[in-house]
Design a protein around this motif. Structure first.
Motif, PDB file in Angstrom:
ATOM      1  N   ASP A  75     -12.114  -6.102  20.471  1.00  0.00           N
ATOM      2  CA  ASP A  75     -11.097  -7.701  20.582  1.00  0.00           C
ATOM      3  C   ASP A  75     -10.815  -7.952  18.984  1.00  0.00           C
ATOM      4  OD1 ASP A  75     -13.787  -7.676  19.599  1.00  0.00           O
ATOM      5  OD2 ASP A  75     -14.459  -9.491  21.092  1.00  0.00           O
ATOM      6  N   THR A  76     -10.729  -6.973  18.136  1.00  0.00           N
ATOM      7  CA  THR A  76     -10.315  -7.318  16.811  1.00  0.00           C
ATOM      8  C   THR A  76      -8.757  -6.833  16.547  1.00  0.00           C
ATOM      9  OG1 THR A  76     -12.591  -7.129  15.758  1.00  0.00           O
ATOM     10  CG2 THR A  76     -10.549  -6.935  14.290  1.00  0.00           C
ATOM     11  N   ASP A  77      -8.063  -7.731  16.244  1.00  0.00           N
ATOM     12  CA  ASP A  77      -6.621  -7.356  15.971  1.00  0.00           C
ATOM     13  C   ASP A  77      -6.401  -6.592  14.797  1.00  0.00           C
ATOM     14  OD1 ASP A  77      -6.248  -9.047  18.187  1.00  0.00           O
ATOM     15  OD2 ASP A  77      -5.010 -10.556  17.502  1.00  0.00           O
ATOM     16  N   ILE A  78      -5.551  -5.857  14.812  1.00  0.00           N
ATOM     17  CA  ILE A  78      -5.324  -4.586  13.624  1.00  0.00           C
ATOM     18  C   ILE A  78      -3.738  -4.801  13.272  1.00  0.00           C
ATOM     19  CG2 ILE A  78      -5.567  -2.431  12.714  1.00  0.00           C
ATOM     20  CD1 ILE A  78      -7.727  -2.015  14.814  1.00  0.00           C
ATOM     21  N   LEU A  79      -3.470  -5.011  11.721  1.00  0.00           N
ATOM     22  CA  LEU A  79      -1.949  -5.066  11.499  1.00  0.00           C
ATOM     23  C   LEU A  79      -2.152  -4.027  10.274  1.00  0.00           C
ATOM     24  CD1 LEU A  79       0.623  -6.527  11.904  1.00  0.00           C
ATOM     25  CD2 LEU A  79       0.185  -8.005  10.282  1.00  0.00           C
ATOM     26  N   CYS A  80      -1.376  -2.825  10.334  1.00  0.00           N
ATOM     27  CA  CYS A  80      -1.177  -1.921   9.409  1.00  0.00           C
ATOM     28  C   CYS A  80      -0.044  -2.441   8.524  1.00  0.00           C
ATOM     29  CB  CYS A  80      -1.216  -0.426   9.676  1.00  0.00           C
ATOM     30  SG  CYS A  80      -2.829   0.028  10.363  1.00  0.00           S
ATOM     31  N   THR A  81      -0.301  -2.515   7.293  1.00  0.00           N
ATOM     32  CA  THR A  81       0.884  -2.910   6.552  1.00  0.00           C
ATOM     33  C   THR A  81       0.915  -2.089   5.236  1.00  0.00           C
ATOM     34  OG1 THR A  81      -0.006  -4.695   5.065  1.00  0.00           O
ATOM     35  CG2 THR A  81       0.627  -5.350   7.194  1.00  0.00           C
ATOM     36  N   ASN A  82       2.281  -2.226   4.671  1.00  0.00           N
ATOM     37  CA  ASN A  82       2.502  -1.444   3.277  1.00  0.00           C
ATOM     38  C   ASN A  82       3.453  -2.756   2.301  1.00  0.00           C
ATOM     39  OD1 ASN A  82       2.705  -0.176   0.824  1.00  0.00           O
ATOM     40  ND2 ASN A  82       3.900   1.383   1.871  1.00  0.00           N
ATOM     41  N   PRO A  83       2.895  -3.665   1.436  1.00  0.00           N
ATOM     42  CA  PRO A  83       3.976  -4.105   0.704  1.00  0.00           C
ATOM     43  C   PRO A  83       4.365  -3.256  -0.328  1.00  0.00           C
ATOM     44  CG  PRO A  83       1.544  -5.468   1.168  1.00  0.00           C
ATOM     45  CD  PRO A  83       1.391  -3.892   1.528  1.00  0.00           C
ATOM     46  N   MET A  84       5.452  -2.824  -0.280  1.00  0.00           N
ATOM     47  CA  MET A  84       6.067  -2.157  -1.419  1.00  0.00           C
ATOM     48  C   MET A  84       6.514  -2.513  -2.644  1.00  0.00           C
ATOM     49  SD  MET A  84       8.150   0.565   1.487  1.00  0.00           S
ATOM     50  CE  MET A  84       8.067   2.019   0.196  1.00  0.00           C
ATOM     51  N   PHE A  85       5.524  -3.566  -3.088  1.00  0.00           N
ATOM     52  CA  PHE A  85       5.590  -4.049  -4.204  1.00  0.00           C
ATOM     53  C   PHE A  85       4.262  -4.452  -4.830  1.00  0.00           C
ATOM     54  CE2 PHE A  85       6.533  -6.922  -0.781  1.00  0.00           C
ATOM     55  CZ  PHE A  85       5.657  -7.756  -0.517  1.00  0.00           C
ATOM     56  N   GLY A  86       4.066  -4.977  -6.157  1.00  0.00           N
ATOM     57  CA  GLY A  86       2.635  -5.440  -6.498  1.00  0.00           C
ATOM     58  C   GLY A  86       3.076  -5.992  -7.889  1.00  0.00           C
ATOM     59  N   PRO A  87       1.559  -6.119  -8.500  1.00  0.00           N
ATOM     60  CA  PRO A  87       1.489  -6.616  -9.698  1.00  0.00           C
ATOM     61  C   PRO A  87       2.287  -5.711 -10.958  1.00  0.00           C
ATOM     62  CG  PRO A  87      -0.632  -5.726  -9.166  1.00  0.00           C
ATOM     63  CD  PRO A  87       0.213  -5.710  -8.103  1.00  0.00           C
ATOM     64  N   GLY A  88       2.615  -4.507 -10.761  1.00  0.00           N
ATOM     65  CA  GLY A  88       3.355  -3.659 -11.357  1.00  0.00           C
ATOM     66  C   GLY A  88       4.715  -4.182 -11.647  1.00  0.00           C
ATOM     67  N   LEU A  89       5.226  -4.905 -10.834  1.00  0.00           N
ATOM     68  CA  LEU A  89       6.667  -5.584 -10.928  1.00  0.00           C
ATOM     69  C   LEU A  89       6.913  -6.285 -12.213  1.00  0.00           C
ATOM     70  CD1 LEU A  89       7.515  -5.754  -7.306  1.00  0.00           C
ATOM     71  CD2 LEU A  89       8.326  -4.004  -8.777  1.00  0.00           C
TER      72      LEU A  89
END
Length: 534
Positions: free
Chosen positions: A339-353
């Motif tokens: 009963d746990t919702d799951i969301l797989c994501t990949n933010p293609m950005f980060g602190p390196g920007l």
């Protein structure tokens, strides 16, 4: 499928169908249903059989409240606004492109544009004004001497700003220089927010109908836009490393944030306005959370979940932000409660920007890809509310399965980070003048240098083709070295051959000169013999 159909059923029930619209043949009030709003059902006293039958829960119908007096004076800078306008353009190449540039050059966002055939009345007016202008009678707006066609289009445009803004005023002046007709339909609050006399009328109506249950005394409920942003998510970040801190800086002013980390991150959390929990207070950390973001390296994901009280994740939305998706999805679906919702994501950005010294909270996500998959979502509104954080930041939202994501992204991400790690600062010195290609390499090296090696190792370990790509890179490097050596040997051999040919040519020239000199000497001697005989 409108309120009219509900009215038809009501009239049939009341026996009033003969004088107006009647139900289709074979239909009776007992076997006929109407697809209409709740308000239509209440108005005509019909029983609601089922709600929420739409296949897209974000679908809505737009209604406009028209009036002689607008609500522009009540729109302050804190209220997001929209402006609708209609304009026509000459039949020239690039006319629409130039007109839209009036807004894009001033960073004015457009939310809608439509084209519609021009009405006969407007077309006749433009023809009349064009005739007057050609005859020298004046007229406002630019002069278009060519004869107007019999069929033209006009454009309806919505911009996300008030017509009183200085940038919008300049854009409209610019647009009127290109358009032969431009009219502002009005400015109004975005997201169906109520302001000014409209809000006062609604409050008065609600006050008058307070406590009444009679279906004939309807109350006007608050609109969705009035509650926009009212739902504040309680978001917990597991692992407060560089990326967790980066996300919290962008989300801090919108939602309530807390973090947990085995290391002492209290100082960093306090600087970002985030509540910090040490690892031994995990039970208190998960209390009351809506969303849990797992912001740990991919190689630590399974171990991190083993150390969490998984029962505390029931009825919560768990979000992973790993650069790959298949492996994290497998781990989450296997270990988390059903009963746990799951969301797989990949933010293609980060602190390196952030490479210009500015704060990461000031950098824009505009146009940057955010890839996600709704693996298991029971509470769609909560998931959409979380995704709206990135939508409102104007990310490029890409919904994609984990398999497709890894097929498209895994190899490219691994090669990019591998290249960045090969290009250290010693290989890329700072130069006062550089090409675009060199600047791009420096940017790749700078971005990847800010990522941890654990992140890179996860890309290697959970990508089946990583070793193949490494071998391919070695082969390519060896091939380049061979080509360089071959080219160097070729040039050296060419230079030596040219030198040998030059020596041969000089030797032949010397021989020819000797033969010429010898023949000249013999000729002189022959000419002198007769004189001596005399």
């Amino acid at each position: 499928d409108t309120a009219v159909s509900a009215k038809m059923i009501r009239r049939a029930l009341d026996g009033e169908g003969s004088g107006g619209r009647e139900l289709p043949e074979g239909c009776t009030p007992e076997n006929t249903a109407s697809i209409a709003s709740d308000l239509a059902g209440k108005t005509f006293g019909l029983e609601c059989k089922e709600t929420g039958i739409e296949d897209d829960d974000s679908n809505f119908t737009r209604f406009l409240l028209l009036g002689r007096r607008g609500v522009v004076p009540y729109l302050n800078k804190k209220i997001p606004s929209k402006t609708s306008l209609v304009f026509t353009l000459p039949n020239n190449a690039g006319a629409l492109y130039k007109s839209l540039a009036c807004f894009s050059l001033r960073d004015i966002d457009m939310s809608k544009i439509e084209s519609r055939p021009m009405s006969a009345g407007l077309l006749n007016y433009l023809k009349f004004r064009n005739t007057v202008t050609q005859l020298g009678g004046g007229g406002r707006g630019p002069t278009f001497a060519q004869e107007l066609p019999r069929f033209r289009y006009c454009f309806y445009l919505d911009i996300l700003a008030s017509e009183l803004d200085e940038g919008v005023q300049n854009a409209l002046h610019h647009l009127r220089e290109q358009s032969d007709y431009c009219r502002i339909l009005g400015s109004y609050p975005a997201n169906s927010r109520l302001v000014g006399p409209v809000a006062e009328a609604v409050e008065a109506l609600n006050a008058a109908n307070a406590g009444k249950v009679n279906r004939g005394d309807l109350r006007l409920e608050s609109l969705p836009g009035d509650k926009e942003g009212a739902r504040q998510l309680n978001i917990g970040i597991v692992g407060y490393g560089s990326f967790g801190q980066y996300l919290s800086k962008k989300m801090g002013g919108i939602h309530s944030l807390r973090c947990i980390d085995p290391l002492d991150k209290s100082k960093e959390a306090e600087e970002n306005g985030v509540e910090y929990f040490p690892a031994f207070e995990s039970s208190s950390f998960f209390q009351g959370l809506d969303v849990v973001i797992i912001a740990v390296p991919m190689i630590e994901l399974e171990e991190t979940l083993d150390n969490l009280p998984l029962e505390k994740l029931r009825n919560k939305l768990v979000v992973e932000i790993c650069p790959l998706s298949v492996y994290p999805r497998t781990i989450l679906t296997r270990m988390l409660p059903p009963d746990t919702d799951i969301l797989c994501t990949n933010p293609m950005f980060g602190p390196g920007l952030v490479s210009d010294g500015s704060s990461s909270s000031e950098t824009s996500w505009d146009g940057l890809p955010f890839v996600y998959e709704k693996v298991r979502v029971a509470d769609a509104k909560r998931a959409d509310c979380f995704l709206s954080i990135f939508e409102s930041a104007r990310c490029q939202m890409v919904e994609m399965t984990a398999e497709d994501h890894d097929a498209y992204v895994a190899d490219a991400e691994f090669v990019t980070h591998l290249t960045g790690r090969l290009l250290d600062r010693n290989l890329l010195p700072v130069t006062p003048v550089s090409s675009r290609e060199y600047a791009a390499l420096c940017e790749v090296a700078e971005i990847t240098a800010n990522d941890t090696f654990d992140l890179f190792y996860g890309m290697f370990k959970y990508n089946d083709r990583a070793k193949e790509l490494l071998n391919k890179l070695r082969d390519n490097l060896a091939s380049v070295e061979r080509k360089l050596a071959a080219k160097e040997a070729y040039l050296a051999a060419s230079a030596e051959m040219k030198n040998t040919d030059r020596q041969k040519l000089l030797a032949e020239c010397r021989m020819l000169l000797r033969e010429v000199a010898k023949s000249n000497h013999e000729t002189i001697q022959e000419e002198e013999k007769p004189e001596s005989n005399k």
